[in-house]
Scaffold this motif. Structure first.
Motif, mmCIF file in Angstrom:
data_model
loop_
_atom_site.group_PDB
_atom_site.id
_atom_site.type_symbol
_atom_site.label_atom_id
_atom_site.label_comp_id
_atom_site.label_asym_id
_atom_site.label_seq_id
_atom_site.Cartn_x
_atom_site.Cartn_y
_atom_site.Cartn_z
ATOM 1 N N SER A 1 39.654 35.526 38.258
ATOM 2 C CA SER A 1 39.284 36.309 37.080
ATOM 3 C C SER A 1 38.341 37.423 37.524
ATOM 4 C CB SER A 1 38.605 35.424 36.026
ATOM 5 O OG SER A 1 37.409 34.856 36.534
ATOM 6 N N GLU B 1 42.729 38.425 34.372
ATOM 7 C CA GLU B 1 42.972 37.290 35.254
ATOM 8 C C GLU B 1 44.201 37.557 36.109
ATOM 9 O OE1 GLU B 1 43.405 33.819 32.884
ATOM 10 O OE2 GLU B 1 41.309 33.781 32.223
ATOM 11 N N ALA B 2 44.202 36.956 37.304
ATOM 12 C CA ALA B 2 45.346 37.020 38.213
ATOM 13 C C ALA B 2 45.448 35.669 38.904
ATOM 14 C CB ALA B 2 45.174 38.143 39.232
ATOM 15 N N GLY B 3 46.265 34.794 38.345
ATOM 16 C CA GLY B 3 46.366 33.444 38.880
ATOM 17 C C GLY B 3 45.076 32.677 38.647
#
Length: 218
Positions: free
Chosen positions: A96, A91-93
């Motif tokens: 996903s 995940e990045a912020g």
């Protein structure tokens, strides 16, 4: 390819005790009992399907196996499907992602084919999630007319227990269009029930009722 995947899964399993102590290797498993097995809108069984699975994950990397009974009349004499898979997710912020590979085996016909799979999702709100999935079969020898499968999805959580979702997809290069809509209810942390309607532009629609069970080894 079958030996490569099987050897990789076995190697990770053998190394599990040492890896778990150093980097928190986690295992989970479960099973689904469904009134039918449907894949991209196409029926794989005429009746009940039992689908156990097991998965290991460490720092975003995962590997696992999934099985289901299939109907001999629908699958050319095969009665069991086994999928072996591995990949990486994270995940990045609000975003996903998941990139992996799945290989499909059958008890009679053996090594069928495999898909490279890329999934991306975005948490549009606290309750609404949107997704994109691309599946691509890099082997042109098995079915050159149907190599890629693109689908979009949306899921909305009405409560912590009840949610609904819909999917729309298309198999490229002369393939079919398929879609589904359904809801799920989490009975508790381990059990959930679902009801989904599947349909395509080449077959009749079908409703599937399912009971899911999941657990963690850790």
């Amino acid at each position: 390819m079958r030996l490569i995947i099987a050897s990789s899964v076995l190697a990770l399993a053998v190394a599990a005790p040492g890896l778990a102590a150093a980097q928190e290797l986690k295992f989970s498993g479960g099973a689904t009992i469904a009134s039918k097995y449907v894949a991209d809108g196409i029926e794989q069984t005429k009746g009940i399907a039992v689908q156990p699975w097991i998965e290991g994950e460490i720092n975003g990397f995962y590997f696992g196996a999934w099985m289901s009974n299939v109907d001999k009349a629908l699958l050319g004499g095969d009665s069991v499907e086994t999928d072996l898979y591995f990949g990486y997710r994270g995940e990045a912020g609000i975003l996903s992602y998941d990139i992996g590979y799945t290989r499909y085996y059958y008890n009679k016909s053996g090594n069928c084919c495999g898909d490279l799979i890329l999934s991306m999702g975005v948490a549009a709100t606290d309750k609404l999630g949107l997704g994109l999935k691309i599946k691509h079969n890099p082997s042109t020898s098995t079915n050159p007319a149907k190599q890629s499968n693109l689908s979009v999805s949306a899921d909305y959580a009405f409560t912590d227990q009840f949610s609904m979702g819909a999917t729309y997809g298309k198999v490229t290069k002369g393939g079919m269009t398929y879609w589904s809509v359904g809801g799920s209810y989490a009975i508790n942390d381990a059990f959930g029930i679902g009801l989904t309607w599947y349909d395509t532009d080449v077959s009749k629609g079908v409703a599937v009722l399912s009971l899911d069970y999941a657990f963690s080894f850790n």
